[in-house]
Design an enzyme around this catalytic site. Structure first.
Site, mmCIF file in Angstrom:
data_model
loop_
_atom_site.group_PDB
_atom_site.id
_atom_site.type_symbol
_atom_site.label_atom_id
_atom_site.label_comp_id
_atom_site.label_asym_id
_atom_site.label_seq_id
_atom_site.Cartn_x
_atom_site.Cartn_y
_atom_site.Cartn_z
ATOM 1 N N HIS A 122 -3.410 7.104 2.205
ATOM 2 C CA HIS A 122 -3.782 5.842 1.579
ATOM 3 C C HIS A 122 -5.134 5.416 2.138
ATOM 4 O O HIS A 122 -5.335 5.372 3.355
ATOM 5 C CB HIS A 122 -2.697 4.799 1.870
ATOM 6 C CG HIS A 122 -3.190 3.394 1.845
ATOM 7 N ND1 HIS A 122 -3.822 2.862 0.750
ATOM 8 C CD2 HIS A 122 -3.169 2.417 2.780
ATOM 9 C CE1 HIS A 122 -4.149 1.610 1.016
ATOM 10 N NE2 HIS A 122 -3.784 1.315 2.233
ATOM 11 N N CYS A 143 0.810 -1.224 0.000
ATOM 12 C CA CYS A 143 0.000 0.000 0.000
ATOM 13 C C CYS A 143 0.843 1.273 0.000
ATOM 14 O O CYS A 143 0.335 2.349 -0.325
ATOM 15 C CB CYS A 143 -0.943 -0.003 1.198
ATOM 16 S SG CYS A 143 -2.128 -1.371 1.168
ATOM 17 N N ASN A 146 -10.580 0.130 -0.336
ATOM 18 C CA ASN A 146 -9.116 0.161 -0.238
ATOM 19 C C ASN A 146 -8.536 -0.417 -1.521
ATOM 20 O O ASN A 146 -8.634 -1.615 -1.777
ATOM 21 C CB ASN A 146 -8.679 -0.655 0.983
ATOM 22 C CG ASN A 146 -7.177 -0.670 1.190
ATOM 23 O OD1 ASN A 146 -6.404 -0.339 0.297
ATOM 24 N ND2 ASN A 146 -6.748 -1.079 2.367
#
Length: 361
Positions: free
Chosen positions: A253, A111, A283
């Site tokens: 993020h 990520c 996500n």
């Protein structure tokens, strides 16, 4: 003082057409819309159709960023979980974009990958190795998540975002001003896919779901993510010479809304300067920051040149933050783009594969 800088001049995005709501997931999982919203902030996410790969999303987002900037690229950095263990996905993406012969690189920082790729792009520009790097974050996490696991299936979606940078100066909108990156391998087991590498090959025996699919120890990840990102942002603010109060765009993020809120609260970031789209896309790992930037720009919520902080935390463990001025670019959105069908090459009569040796070297 004006100095040479890597400057974002193009924004691109690609999302699958298929929308999966919380209610859709509740039909097959022991969960509910209210449970998912309260714990993640997610309402719906995008999911690729069978046959669509990470590379297909990356090509679309990359082409969109090139179109946004009205320019070409001389280096491609792809932050991703790749299409296959070998080869890297970036060479195929560059080929499909018509960028023949340019250097390419897959960036594997989960990520945090987009932030790491931005840091590499900035260094490449500063060194003179290139002048127009294309940075893409692309993921199809729904292909590596166990769709019967409530803890992970409700979180992730698929998508890709990209930025094209050019060699410019530090006064331009879109200029990168400071970076901070970090890692802690002692926490590598908190976020992982256990099988598929040399330590635990997929061959040679049955593998459990825990070995084959993405798994995450959520409670421990939450604590690490909040602490690491808050510390990283304070560091990058100091390096840029900016105060918390001067920030006008804050994008993390898009992992979990509770994590984003906790970090923002610790840093004293005002609510109206916090931007994201986790509710609509979930996500999307390394794709989440450029997708959030493209969405925020499309809605004209931030003025070009505004002081901006990007932050991320991911497996490895890895984390990082970037200080930049908001780019002056109009985002372009394109659907996933599929490659031409491969032609099957028939095997010769002796059973060997064309182009390979039938005996050991």
């Amino acid at each position: 003082m004006v100095s040479i800088a890597a400057v974002i001049s193009g924004l691109g995005a690609s999302l699958p057409e298929r929308v999966v709501s919380n209610e859709d997931l509740a039909a097959s999982l022991d969960t509910s819309d209210a449970w998912i919203r309260s714990r993640t902030g997610i309402v719906r996410r995008r999911m690729v159709e069978p046959g669509t790969s990470t590379g297909d999303l990356a090509v679309a987002a990359g082409r969109a960023a090139l179109s946004s900037a009205g320019s070409s690229a001389d280096f491609v950095l792809l932050a991703t979980t790749p299409d296959q263990p070998c080869p890297a996905t970036a060479p195929q993406v560059a080929h499909r974009l018509g960028l023949e012969g340019v250097p390419v690189l897959d960036v594997s920082a989960v990520c945090s990958g987009f932030g790491y790729a931005l840091a590499l792009a900035r260094a490449l520009v500063a060194s003179g190795a290139c002048s127009r790097p294309l940075v893409i974050g692309a993921e199809t996490y729904t292909s590596i998540v166990n769709q019967l696991d409530r803890d992970t299936a409700v979180i992730f979606g698929d998508g890709a975002g990209a930025v094209l940078l050019h060699e410019g100066d530090s006064t331009e909108p879109g200029a990168i001003h400071a970076l901070d990156l970090g890692s802690d391998g002692a926490g590598s087991g908190l976020i992982e896919i256990a099988a598929g590498g040399s330590r635990c090959p997929r061959t040679g025996g049955a593998l459990s779901c825990e070995q084959r699919y993405f798994r995450m120890r959520g409670r421990e990840v939450y604590g690490q993510a909040v602490r690491r990102m808050a510390t990283s942002v304070r560091t990058v603010l100091a390096r840029a010479g900016w105060s918390n109060q001067s920030i006008r765009a804050f994008i993390g993020h898009q992992a979990n809304q509770r994590i984003l809120d906790a970090v923002s609260d610790r840093l004293g970031v005002e609510t109206n300067y916090r931007f994201g789209n986790i509710a609509e896309v979930g996500n999307t790992a390394a794709a989440s920051i450029p997708l959030a930037m493209a969405d925020t720009t499309a809605r004209r919520l931030v003025r070009p040149g505004a002081r901006t902080i990007l932050m991320a935390f991911g497996g490895g463990l890895t984390w990082g933050s970037v200080a930049l001025s908001w780019p002056d670019a109009l985002p372009v959105h394109l659907p996933p783009q599929h490659p031409p069908a491969r032609q099957n090459i028939p095997a010769p009569p002796d059973g060997t594969v064309p182009g390979t040796r039938s005996t050991p070297l």
